[in-house]
Design an enzyme around this catalytic site. Structure first.
Site, PDB file in Angstrom:
ATOM      1  N   GLU A 186      30.844  56.509   6.844  1.00 44.71           N
ATOM      2  CA  GLU A 186      29.784  55.879   7.850  1.00 44.71           C
ATOM      3  C   GLU A 186      29.063  54.831   6.867  1.00 44.71           C
ATOM      4  O   GLU A 186      28.660  55.241   6.015  1.00 44.71           O
ATOM      5  CB  GLU A 186      28.907  56.887   8.464  1.00 44.71           C
ATOM      6  CG  GLU A 186      29.440  57.751   9.326  1.00 44.71           C
ATOM      7  CD  GLU A 186      28.685  58.989   9.919  1.00 44.71           C
ATOM      8  OE1 GLU A 186      28.667  59.103  11.379  1.00 44.71           O
ATOM      9  OE2 GLU A 186      27.894  59.469   9.337  1.00 44.71           O
TER      10      GLU A 186
ATOM     11  N   HIS B 115      31.608  67.320  19.381  1.00 43.03           N
ATOM     12  CA  HIS B 115      32.050  66.264  20.250  1.00 43.03           C
ATOM     13  C   HIS B 115      33.380  65.584  19.826  1.00 43.03           C
ATOM     14  O   HIS B 115      34.107  64.691  20.377  1.00 43.03           O
ATOM     15  CB  HIS B 115      30.942  65.001  20.308  1.00 43.03           C
ATOM     16  CG  HIS B 115      30.758  64.303  19.104  1.00 43.03           C
ATOM     17  ND1 HIS B 115      30.050  64.611  18.153  1.00 43.03           N
ATOM     18  CD2 HIS B 115      31.260  62.921  18.841  1.00 43.03           C
ATOM     19  CE1 HIS B 115      30.162  63.566  17.177  1.00 43.03           C
ATOM     20  NE2 HIS B 115      30.625  62.566  17.816  1.00 43.03           N
TER      21      HIS B 115
ATOM     22  N   ARG C 168       9.872  68.425  27.354  1.00 42.93           N
ATOM     23  CA  ARG C 168       8.620  68.866  26.994  1.00 42.93           C
ATOM     24  C   ARG C 168       7.477  67.881  27.529  1.00 42.93           C
ATOM     25  O   ARG C 168       6.463  68.183  27.852  1.00 42.93           O
ATOM     26  CB  ARG C 168       8.263  69.009  25.583  1.00 42.93           C
ATOM     27  CG  ARG C 168       7.033  69.970  25.303  1.00 42.93           C
ATOM     28  CD  ARG C 168       6.809  69.942  23.816  1.00 42.93           C
ATOM     29  NE  ARG C 168       7.815  70.865  23.049  1.00 42.93           N
ATOM     30  CZ  ARG C 168       7.507  71.823  22.350  1.00 42.93           C
ATOM     31  NH1 ARG C 168       6.430  72.325  22.519  1.00 42.93           N
ATOM     32  NH2 ARG C 168       8.579  72.503  21.816  1.00 42.93           N
TER      33      ARG C 168
ATOM     34  N   HIS D 190      32.846  69.075  12.574  1.00 40.83           N
ATOM     35  CA  HIS D 190      33.941  67.924  12.935  1.00 40.83           C
ATOM     36  C   HIS D 190      35.059  68.273  11.988  1.00 40.83           C
ATOM     37  O   HIS D 190      36.299  68.230  12.134  1.00 40.83           O
ATOM     38  CB  HIS D 190      33.444  66.715  12.764  1.00 40.83           C
ATOM     39  CG  HIS D 190      32.088  66.522  13.677  1.00 40.83           C
ATOM     40  ND1 HIS D 190      31.918  67.038  14.854  1.00 40.83           N
ATOM     41  CD2 HIS D 190      31.125  65.758  13.230  1.00 40.83           C
ATOM     42  CE1 HIS D 190      30.669  66.562  14.980  1.00 40.83           C
ATOM     43  NE2 HIS D 190      30.036  65.801  14.361  1.00 40.83           N
TER      44      HIS D 190
ATOM     45  N   LYS E 121      37.382  63.541  21.440  1.00 41.22           N
ATOM     46  CA  LYS E 121      37.914  61.835  20.827  1.00 41.22           C
ATOM     47  C   LYS E 121      39.363  62.251  21.106  1.00 41.22           C
ATOM     48  O   LYS E 121      40.191  63.118  20.761  1.00 41.22           O
ATOM     49  CB  LYS E 121      37.610  61.952  19.249  1.00 41.22           C
ATOM     50  CG  LYS E 121      36.102  61.731  19.049  1.00 41.22           C
ATOM     51  CD  LYS E 121      35.973  61.384  17.798  1.00 41.22           C
ATOM     52  CE  LYS E 121      34.296  61.077  17.314  1.00 41.22           C
ATOM     53  NZ  LYS E 121      33.924  59.910  17.464  1.00 41.22           N
TER      54      LYS E 121
ATOM     55  N   ASP F  64      17.841  61.622  22.335  1.00 38.93           N
ATOM     56  CA  ASP F  64      18.996  60.391  22.112  1.00 38.93           C
ATOM     57  C   ASP F  64      20.267  60.750  22.688  1.00 38.93           C
ATOM     58  O   ASP F  64      20.898  60.044  23.488  1.00 38.93           O
ATOM     59  CB  ASP F  64      18.951  60.066  20.453  1.00 38.93           C
ATOM     60  CG  ASP F  64      18.042  58.991  20.168  1.00 38.93           C
ATOM     61  OD1 ASP F  64      17.182  58.578  21.127  1.00 38.93           O
ATOM     62  OD2 ASP F  64      18.042  58.815  18.983  1.00 38.93           O
TER      63      ASP F  64
END
Ligand code: BG6
Length: 465
Positions: A217, A179, A47, A241, A183, A18
């Site tokens: 979330e 990541h 793979r 994070h 931001k 993903d």
């Protein structure tokens, strides 16, 4: 021969996952579109027995306002190489493929490797890449490797990975990804603090009462049960994070806002940070998710109190919270200033001022000030000064992975996590003793376990909504 920085081979290991499909390939497409990257030869590695075009077809549909010319530029230089991390012969084949592509596309040998895989593959993959001579940093070209988070699952494993990759690379070639550092509003924390005279002198325990970092979330673990059940919310969100945000909020002013200066200041904060109280939760129905063990005690929610034991922050609690399947998706930092001494006897007390940094959604920040209420004598009300990042920059606000790839191509490491930083963050998390702690159930769509109310009272925290 093309030897410019922004012409290179981009090797994604884990190309069928993903991360590659949803983030990395769209990000490199965008950099091509913006002409930040002039040419990229993409080699997807995984793979499965598949083709690059079947991977790209899946990605293509998800790109809004696709520019066919740019897409063709990407897809006409895209390749696939099947590989098993434990098979050295496969790495030989990968080397042959890279050399062949570089020759065909007249590239000088600049290579960006992205290990978009689970950390258990990092050591072997790095060793095998080096073993077949794919990593030999010569002066006239660069090789950089990005390691996706999580970087290990404990201090011990992170140390082991660091030791293994250090044998192959210099730290300047290693890009540990978090990541959140890509931001916009996280990148803005240091600038907001250090370029505003109105903030910096107040940024300490004399004037700040407490800090809240909230990462709520409104979705569950999606199809990541195998991964999540082993890690849990603390390792998934706090170790990386949230501790990154804590260190950016709390660090001393670096000499320059760049690379090593910034990372060294963050490290000093992490050395002094510890978790002093924590409450754990798990959403109802979690144990029925695919890949989750029956009766799993893995936390999908936590609220924690952190202390930073240095002069600037002594006595200022940092409250942090993250959870899956809550009522909303919101990542936000609230800086709560101390209340003023009561000057206006009758209308006292005025509320504490808050500086709020909204990382997502509605990127931006706001500052609450006390002001006179309309026609109410000297009564005070709170008014809000608000900056909306999207209103200024529109939909052009870059995705975190675009920013990170761009920085890696430039060879700038400020937005990546250094070896000592990652180990210190694991040390903080490893010290949390979960044994004996209850994991309280909470309904999907709620604001966490009901036991949170007691915990909040005990810790004197009112989460700002
Ligand atoms: C990832 C975590 O690192 O960050 C996920 O593994 C989490 O569990 C995600 O959902 C949150 O990122 P963002 O950018 O959506 O806030």
């Amino acid at each position: 021969m093309i030897g410019m920085e922004n012409k290179f081979t981009f090797i994604i290991m884990g190309a069928t996952g993903d991360l590659a499909k949803l983030k990395l390939i769209p990000a490199i497409y965008k950099l091509l579109k913006l002409n930040t990257v002039e040419h990229v030869s993409l080699i997807g590695v995984a793979r499965s027995d598949t083709t690059i075009h079947s991977i790209l077809d899946e990605v293509k549909g998800s790109i809004k306002d696709l520019d066919e010319a740019v897409w063709n530029k990407l897809s006409s230089h895209a390749h696939y190489q099947q590989l098993d991390f434990s098979n050295k012969k496969d790495f030989e084949k990968l080397r042959a493929k890279i050399v062949e592509v570089e020759k065909a596309d007249d590239l000088s040998g600049n290579r960006l490797f992205y290990l978009a895989t689970l950390p258990e593959h990092f050591e072997l993959a790095t060793k095998n890449l080096a073993g077949v001579g794919l990593i030999n940093s010569l002066d006239d070209k660069w090789e950089r490797v990005l390691y996706e988070k999580p970087f290990g699952d404990s201090l011990r494993s992170a140390k082991r990975i660091n030791r293994a990759i250090d044998k192959v690379f210099k730290e300047e070639n290693i890009y540990r990804v978090d990541h959140y550092l890509g931001k916009e509003l996280v990148g803005n924390i240091a600038l907001l603090r250090f370029t505003n005279r109105v903030l910096e002198p107040l940024w300490n325990s004399k004037h700040i009462d407490s800090v809240q970092i909230i990462c709520d979330e409104n979705f569950g673990i999606k199809n990541r049960g195998n991964y999540f059940d082993k890690y849990g919310a603390i390792k998934d969100m706090l170790q990386n994070h949230i501790l990154q945000i804590v260190s950016l909020v709390a660090m001393e002013s670096p000499e320059f806002i760049s690379g090593e200066y910034l990372r060294s200041e963050k490290v000093k904060v992490l050395k002094k940070t510890r978790v002093t109280d924590i409450l754990l939760g798990q959403y109802e129905g979690y144990e029925k998710e695919k890949g989750v063990m029956p009766n799993s005690a893995t936390e999908t929610f936590f609220a924690a109190k952190l202390e930073i034991n240095n002069k600037r922050w002594k006595g200022v609690p940092f409250f942090v919270r993250a959870g899956k399947n809550l009522s909303k998706k919101e990542t936000v930092i609230h800086i709560r200033f101390k209340a003023v001494d009561c000057l206006l006897a009758k209308s006292c007390p005025a509320d504490n001022n808050y500086l709020t940094i909204r990382i997502e959604p509605n990127e931006g920040f706001s500052f609450e000030l006390n002001s006179k209420s309309l026609r109410q004598g000297f009564a005070v009300e709170t008014v809000n000064m608000d900056y909306c990042h999207r209103c200024e920059h529109g939909a052009n606000t870059p995705e975190a992975y675009e920013v990170l790839l761009e920085q890696a191509i430039l060879g700038e490491q400020a937005l990546f996590v250094r070896n000592d930083e990652i180990e210190l963050a694991w040390r903080i998390v490893d010290k949390i003793k979960k044994d004996g702690l209850s994991v309280y159930k909470y309904p999907v769509g709620s604001s966490g376990p009901k036991e949170l109310t007691e915990w909040n009272k005990k810790n004197n925290i009112i989460w700002k909504s």
